[in-house]
Enzyme design. Structure first.
Site, mmCIF file in Angstrom:
data_model
loop_
_atom_site.group_PDB
_atom_site.id
_atom_site.type_symbol
_atom_site.label_atom_id
_atom_site.label_comp_id
_atom_site.label_asym_id
_atom_site.label_seq_id
_atom_site.Cartn_x
_atom_site.Cartn_y
_atom_site.Cartn_z
ATOM 1 N N CYS A 131 0.847 -1.187 0.000
ATOM 2 C CA CYS A 131 0.000 0.000 0.000
ATOM 3 C C CYS A 131 0.891 1.249 0.000
ATOM 4 C CB CYS A 131 -0.915 0.008 1.224
ATOM 5 S SG CYS A 131 -2.074 1.402 1.228
ATOM 6 N N HIS A 190 -2.298 -4.039 5.073
ATOM 7 C CA HIS A 190 -1.975 -3.593 6.436
ATOM 8 C C HIS A 190 -3.219 -3.181 7.198
ATOM 9 C CE1 HIS A 190 -2.495 0.816 5.839
ATOM 10 N NE2 HIS A 190 -2.362 0.459 4.579
ATOM 11 N N CYS A 232 -6.067 0.124 6.873
ATOM 12 C CA CYS A 232 -5.867 0.599 5.496
ATOM 13 C C CYS A 232 -7.007 1.535 5.086
ATOM 14 C CB CYS A 232 -5.774 -0.594 4.543
ATOM 15 S SG CYS A 232 -5.398 -0.069 2.849
ATOM 16 N N ASP A 239 0.431 3.723 1.698
ATOM 17 C CA ASP A 239 0.388 4.279 3.057
ATOM 18 C C ASP A 239 1.805 4.540 3.597
ATOM 19 O OD1 ASP A 239 0.222 4.309 6.043
ATOM 20 O OD2 ASP A 239 -1.901 3.923 5.657
ATOM 21 N N ARG A 265 2.956 4.593 6.420
ATOM 22 C CA ARG A 265 3.386 3.844 7.609
ATOM 23 C C ARG A 265 3.904 2.454 7.292
ATOM 24 N NH1 ARG A 265 -2.347 4.586 10.364
ATOM 25 N NH2 ARG A 265 -2.836 4.062 8.202
HETATM 26 ZN ZN LIG Z 1 -3.451 1.107 2.952
#
Ligand SMILES: [Zn+2]
Length: 212
Positions: free
Chosen positions: A42, A98, A101, A44, A46
């Site tokens: 992803c 994750h 998400c 993302d 993090r």
């Molecule tokens: Zn995500």
């Protein structure tokens, strides 16, 4: 100081430290890359592949998008996959979802996200395929966690249907396809499922190749 200047400063400190610890490391890396892994994760912030796996530059070929989706009509993704599997000959492809998400959460909602709707429809399809199982889960967060796992597993099945993967399985019995999930709450990665060259690809997704 601008926030971006901070990144440049941190980069200088990082590069200086690496050169100090291993004076030839950048020289070696500038010649070639030989990663053994393709990471489909992803976007993302993090979940950076190298950081969460404790890997160094050169070890993981990376593609990231919203909610780690494998889309056969995405020229960007297909170019990365083709290069990783056919040229770099990676041994493993890891699709990593994750916890928490935002892409999965958005796909579960009824909100109109405009341009993003098309992308999220890939995840909505996963929800729809498993709606009975998902709707039995009363707790919203637990249902979201379940869809995050189902999504990662669905994406390795998308990979399995692709001729690039099936041809590599035929020629060199690799790469293995892994569905993983990253737990934001404790930093741990969890393996959900692995499939490889012995998988029976269902009709009509199976391609035939000339004998080796
Ligand atoms: Zn995500």
């Amino acid at each position: 100081m601008k926030a971006s200047d901070q990144l440049l400063l941190q980069n200088k400190a990082w590069a200086d430290e690496r050169r100090l610890l291993d004076p030839k490391s950048f020289e070696r890396q500038s010649e070639t890359q030989k990663p053994r892994f393709l990471w489909v994760g992803c976007a993302d912030s993090r979940v950076p592949a190298e950081v969460v796996t404790g890997s160094d530059p050169g070890e993981i070929f990376v593609h990231r998008n919203i909610a780690n989706v494998v889309v056969a009509t995405d020229l960007n993704f297909m170019s990365v996959l083709s290069y990783a599997v056919q040229v770099l000959k990676v041994e493993h492809v890891i699709v990593c979802g994750h916890e928490g998400c935002g892409g999965v959460r958005a796909a579960m909602s009824n909100t109109d996200y405009g341009m993003l709707n098309k992308w999220l429809s890939n995840i909505k399809e996963v929800y729809f395929s498993h709606r009975q199982e998902l709707e039995l889960i009363g707790d919203k967060e637990a249902r979201e966690d379940k869809l995050i796992s189902l999504n990662a597993r669905a994406q390795i099945r998308q990979l399995m249907k692709m001729s690039i993967i099936q041809e590599a399985w035929h020629q060199r019995r690799a790469p293995m396809l892994h569905a993983w999930v990253y737990h934001l709450s404790n930093g741990n990665l969890e393996e959900l499922e692995t499939i490889g060259p012995d998988t029976v690809v269902p009709e009509p997704f199976r391609f035939h190749f000339a004998p080796k």
